[in-house]
Design an enzyme around this catalytic site. Structure first.
Site, short mmCIF file in Angstrom:
data_model
loop_
_atom_site.label_atom_id
_atom_site.label_comp_id
_atom_site.label_asym_id
_atom_site.label_seq_id
_atom_site.Cartn_x
_atom_site.Cartn_y
_atom_site.Cartn_z
N SER A 110 71.62 8.40 162.46
CA SER A 110 70.71 7.26 162.27
C SER A 110 70.55 6.90 160.80
CB SER A 110 69.31 7.58 162.80
OG SER A 110 69.36 7.93 164.14
N HIS B 135 72.83 2.32 165.21
CA HIS B 135 74.03 3.03 165.68
C HIS B 135 75.11 2.04 166.12
CE1 HIS B 135 72.73 7.27 165.81
NE2 HIS B 135 71.53 6.78 165.97
N HIS C 145 73.54 9.38 172.81
CA HIS C 145 72.58 10.48 172.95
C HIS C 145 72.24 10.74 174.40
CE1 HIS C 145 71.92 8.49 169.02
NE2 HIS C 145 71.64 9.69 168.57
N TYR D 91 69.28 11.07 175.39
CA TYR D 91 68.05 10.32 175.71
C TYR D 91 68.31 8.88 176.11
CZ TYR D 91 68.18 8.70 170.80
OH TYR D 91 68.55 8.17 169.60
N GLU D 92 69.55 8.41 175.90
CA GLU D 92 69.90 7.07 176.38
C GLU D 92 70.34 7.13 177.84
OE1 GLU D 92 72.24 4.73 173.24
OE2 GLU D 92 72.44 6.80 172.60
N ALA E 93 69.68 12.59 161.50
CA ALA E 93 68.34 12.45 160.93
C ALA E 93 67.46 13.46 161.65
CB ALA E 93 67.82 11.04 161.16
N MET F 230 67.55 15.09 167.74
CA MET F 230 67.93 14.79 169.14
C MET F 230 69.44 14.64 169.28
SD MET F 230 64.98 11.96 169.82
CE MET F 230 63.31 12.17 169.19
N SER F 231 70.20 15.31 168.43
CA SER F 231 71.66 15.16 168.53
C SER F 231 72.33 16.45 168.08
CB SER F 231 72.13 13.99 167.65
OG SER F 231 71.93 14.30 166.28
N ASN G 14 61.41 12.88 157.70
CA ASN G 14 59.94 12.88 157.89
C ASN G 14 59.48 14.32 158.10
OD1 ASN G 14 61.48 12.16 160.60
ND2 ASN G 14 59.66 13.36 161.17
N HIS H 93 60.46 5.32 164.19
CA HIS H 93 61.92 5.24 164.07
C HIS H 93 62.36 4.41 162.86
CE1 HIS H 93 66.10 5.41 165.31
NE2 HIS H 93 66.17 4.10 165.42
N1 HPA Z 1 61.84 14.75 165.66
C1 HPA Z 1 62.93 14.57 166.40
N2 HPA Z 1 63.96 13.82 166.00
C2 HPA Z 1 63.88 13.25 164.79
C3 HPA Z 1 62.77 13.41 163.96
C4 HPA Z 1 61.69 14.19 164.43
O1 HPA Z 1 60.66 14.39 163.75
N3 HPA Z 1 63.03 12.70 162.82
C5 HPA Z 1 64.26 12.16 162.95
N4 HPA Z 1 64.79 12.49 164.15
#
Ligand code: HPA
Length: 251
Positions: free
Chosen positions: A12, A42, A64, A66-67, A94, A185-186, A209, A221
């Site tokens: 990302s 993406h 992903h 989650y998609e 990310a 998440m990847s 973050n 996001h």
């Molecule tokens: N959690 C999960 N996935 C992420 C995060 C997070 O804080 N930041 C970027 N991708």
């Protein structure tokens, strides 16, 4: 052209790296038989070219779990890259930081991972050794190249979850207890697939973050994408600078 380009999967907000590549050829995911990601940030294509004089093939826009994609679909890009002759694969993502010493905006090499997706691309298949999933010698070379450039580069454990919801503060406390430094998440399924195919893997998290509950701010996001874009430059300098893409076969 090198018949064994280094594969680089961009997460990302990290697609900016593509702008530094001298492009030879592009292949849309659809033309490679891959599903196209629906997530903003993406794009779905492979880019063959050179970066800092080294042959590379970028994968822009992974898909992903989650998609709604299956573990097989999520890892189709890795199998496609291997079929193009890629032996050395760099995965980027990310991630949220759980480690108070790893501030957002910095980069972390994945020393290891926790696969908490309850999924595997190898279901029905092969027992695969993951005791050194992320290549220690390649990582040492990347750490040395980063130090030579004065680039801060952490190293830690990445927890891969399904998402798409971000974690609760209680889940983050659990993950810290489990030894995670970053959460995303990847990546974990791609690493498993790559190791099963015998590829060498190096992986980077862009810490975008603080994970939930570590700082008061809510997760967003757009912030993840913005910090990724700001940090992409440092990774680009590392990979395009001297030693950044040194073939790990020769280490
Ligand atoms: N959690 C999960 N996935 C992420 C995060 C997070 O804080 N930041 C970027 N991708």
């Amino acid at each position: 052209m090198d018949s064994h380009p280094t594969g680089i999967v961009l997460g990302s907000g990290l697609g900016l790296l593509a702008e530094a590549v001298e492009v030879h050829r592009e292949v849309a995911f659809a033309d490679a038989g891959l599903p196209v990601s629906t997530v903003p940030g993406h794009a779905g294509r492979f880019v063959f070219g050179t970066l800092g004089g080294a042959a590379v093939v970028l994968m822009l826009g992974r898909v992903h779990l989650y998609e709604g994609h299956s573990p097989q679909q999520v890892t189709a890009g890795v199998r496609w890259l291997a079929a193009q002759g890629v032996r050395n694969l760099i995965l980027t993502n990310a991630a949220g930081s759980l480690n108070p010493h790893f501030a957002p905006g910095s980069w972390m090499l994945l020393a290891d991972h926790l696969n908490l997706t309850a999924a595997s691309p190898l279901s029905g298949g092969v027992f695969t050794d993951l005791s050194a999933a992320y290549d220690p010698r390649w990582h040492a070379a990347l750490r040395a190249a980063a130090a030579a450039q004065g680039m801060p580069l952490h190293e830690g454990v990445y927890a891969g979850l399904r998402g798409p919801q971000y974690e609760t503060p209680a889940e983050i406390r659990m993950l810290r207890t489990l030894g995670a430094d970053a959460v995303g998440m990847s990546t974990v399924l791609e690493t498993i697939q790559a190791r099963a195919l015998g590829l060498r893997v190096a992986a980077f998290s862009c810490l975008t973050n603080w994970a939930a509950g570590i700082a008061p701010a809510a997760l967003d996001h757009h912030e993840v994408l913005a910090v990724g874009q700001q940090s992409a430059d440092a990774l680009l300098r590392l990979l395009s600078g001297s030693g950044g893409l040194a073939a790990p076969d020769e280490l």
